[in-house]
Every structure is written in C-alpha cells, then in structure tokens.
Write a protein that holds these residues in place. Sequence first.
Motif, short mmCIF file in Angstrom:
data_model
loop_
_atom_site.label_atom_id
_atom_site.label_comp_id
_atom_site.label_asym_id
_atom_site.label_seq_id
_atom_site.Cartn_x
_atom_site.Cartn_y
_atom_site.Cartn_z
N GLN A 33 -10.05 23.08 21.63
CA GLN A 33 -10.47 23.60 20.28
C GLN A 33 -11.78 23.03 19.78
O GLN A 33 -12.15 23.48 18.44
N ARG A 34 -12.34 22.33 20.31
CA ARG A 34 -13.50 21.89 19.89
C ARG A 34 -14.89 22.79 19.98
O ARG A 34 -15.88 22.63 19.35
N PHE A 35 -14.67 23.74 21.02
CA PHE A 35 -15.72 24.64 21.36
C PHE A 35 -15.22 26.16 21.21
O PHE A 35 -13.95 26.41 21.21
N ILE A 36 -16.24 26.98 20.93
CA ILE A 36 -15.91 28.64 20.87
C ILE A 36 -16.41 28.68 22.20
O ILE A 36 -17.28 28.48 22.61
N ALA A 84 -21.87 20.45 27.69
CA ALA A 84 -21.32 20.64 26.32
C ALA A 84 -21.09 19.59 25.35
O ALA A 84 -21.35 19.66 24.02
N VAL A 85 -20.42 18.58 25.90
CA VAL A 85 -19.57 17.59 25.16
C VAL A 85 -20.92 16.65 24.94
O VAL A 85 -21.39 16.32 23.73
N GLU A 86 -21.90 16.54 25.80
CA GLU A 86 -23.17 15.86 25.67
C GLU A 86 -24.13 16.18 24.56
O GLU A 86 -24.62 15.47 23.68
N LEU A 87 -24.25 17.49 24.67
CA LEU A 87 -25.15 18.27 23.54
C LEU A 87 -24.28 18.58 22.21
O LEU A 87 -25.09 19.07 21.37
N ASN A 88 -23.14 18.46 22.12
CA ASN A 88 -22.30 18.48 21.06
C ASN A 88 -22.61 20.00 20.57
O ASN A 88 -22.80 20.52 19.59
N ALA A 89 -22.46 20.85 21.51
CA ALA A 89 -22.23 22.20 21.59
C ALA A 89 -21.36 22.80 20.62
O ALA A 89 -20.16 22.17 20.56
N ILE A 115 -18.53 29.94 10.63
CA ILE A 115 -18.35 30.03 9.08
C ILE A 115 -16.73 30.01 8.68
O ILE A 115 -16.56 29.30 7.91
N GLN A 116 -15.97 30.89 9.58
CA GLN A 116 -14.56 30.75 9.26
C GLN A 116 -13.83 29.37 9.30
O GLN A 116 -13.01 29.22 8.78
N ARG A 117 -14.57 28.62 10.27
CA ARG A 117 -13.91 27.31 10.63
C ARG A 117 -14.43 26.21 9.62
O ARG A 117 -14.33 25.22 9.42
N GLY A 118 -15.36 26.80 8.84
CA GLY A 118 -16.02 25.79 7.76
C GLY A 118 -16.99 24.83 8.39
O GLY A 118 -17.07 23.72 8.01
N GLU A 119 -17.42 25.21 9.48
CA GLU A 119 -18.29 24.14 10.16
C GLU A 119 -19.74 24.28 10.00
O GLU A 119 -20.31 25.33 9.53
#
Length: 249
Positions: A202-205, A164-169, A245-249
């Motif tokens: 906090q980086r991922f859903i 997940a980190v590698e793919l910037n999921a 969308i809520q996180r503004g990402e």
Amino acid sequence: MIQQVDWKRIRPYGDTLGDGIVQLSFTLPIPHNEEAKEAAKQLCAAMGLEEPQIYHSVDLGEGYSFFILYGKSQASVDMTKIEVPKIQSKQRSFEEINHAIRHQLGRKMVVVGACTGTDAHTVGIDAIMNMKGYHGDYGLERYPEVEAYNLGSQVPNERLMARAVELNADAILVSQVVTQKGVHIKNLTNLIELLEADQLRQRFIVICGGPRINHEMALELGFDAGFGPGHTAPDVASFILDQLIQRGE
C-alpha cells in the motif's frame, strides 16, 4: 447506403458488412507441398472456418511451411454485454502534468522503473522513462517535476523493491516484454508477493506494462494499473498523479 450495424451480433468484416471473413496465418512443421496446403485448409475447417482459401504459402526450410489463409466465420459477439475494466484518469499534456504536480502535490513525484527478472528487453520501460520518450511524447526523465529512476534490464524484484524504498518512491513501474511460458505472470506475481510480505504494497502505486499486458490482467495480479501497447509517458504520469491526489499525498 450505409448499412446499420447490429451491436448484438458483431461479426468480422471482409468485403461486406457481416460476411464473417477472417485472415489468419500459421506455421506447420511439415514440408511445403500440396499435402501441406491441404492440411492447412483442413486445419482451418477444424477451427470452424468455412470456405478456407490459401492466399499465400511459402517453404521456410528444414521441413516447415508458412501459410496465410482466408475463411468465413459464423461466430458473432454481443457488444452490449461486453464490459472491460478501464484506466480512469484525466488525460493531461506534458505542461499540464508538471503544473499539476507543482501546484497540487507541492513536491516532485518520484518514479522508479525497471525491466525485471530475466527480461532484457528495455524498449518498453525506455519508452516511458527515457528523456526522448516515444511517439512524440517525452519520457518521465524530461519532466522537471518528476524524479525518474530507470534501473534498466534484468533487475531482480528484490532490488527494484529495495530501490523504491530507498528513494521513497511514489510509484513502481515494471516492464515485461518476454512472455514465453507465462514467465511475465510469474515475475509480476512475485513482485506483489514480496511487497505484501514486507507490508509495503500500500506504500506504492504499482504499475506494469508490456505487449501482452492489459489493465484487467494487471488488476487481477494485484497491480494498480496495466498499460499495454500504444500508451506513452503522459498516460502513466497522469494516472500516478490522479492516484496521489486521491490519496491526499
């Protein structure tokens, strides 16, 4: 004439409203005989069921017997006092999800999923991720605006997290079908602990799913959502999209 339901005193329904009739089945580790049938009825009585009746029984062999019984329960529940955490997300179609990702996110949504731990049952993760999907709904691999990576079965939590980190999921999906002795609870808890230890939570859903998983359980374990039986890829994709969308990402 339709009878009025008393929402403060909901009881099981068999033949008539509020009669309390329930059906249950179980196996007893005893030979199938008249004594076994009486034991089955007494067991139902011990559970608080009145007038237990055996509908079906069969010899399973090797000293085991199977029973289906009916009984009457006096228990009731007050529906006006029941509150259940629910997943709050806008329901969208395949086309609507891709349109929203394209125009509201402005980039592709990246999702990594796996059946983790010792669990080798991929039916859950495949229903959400695989291109053919499930129950008429395409899986995430078919979405042109989603980069979906299905890592398969028996994937260690450490490997899922690293990928997940590698793919910037954007999201991590975990499927758990095997639940004997609470192994799914231990495995799901371990993933959250690993993410928190590396300050990545906090980086991922983070979403989990399976036949014995619900949203309330998922929240208690530290996940963002839990999808039980009956949910398909659009449900999961809509939730992830709304969160981004809520996180503004």
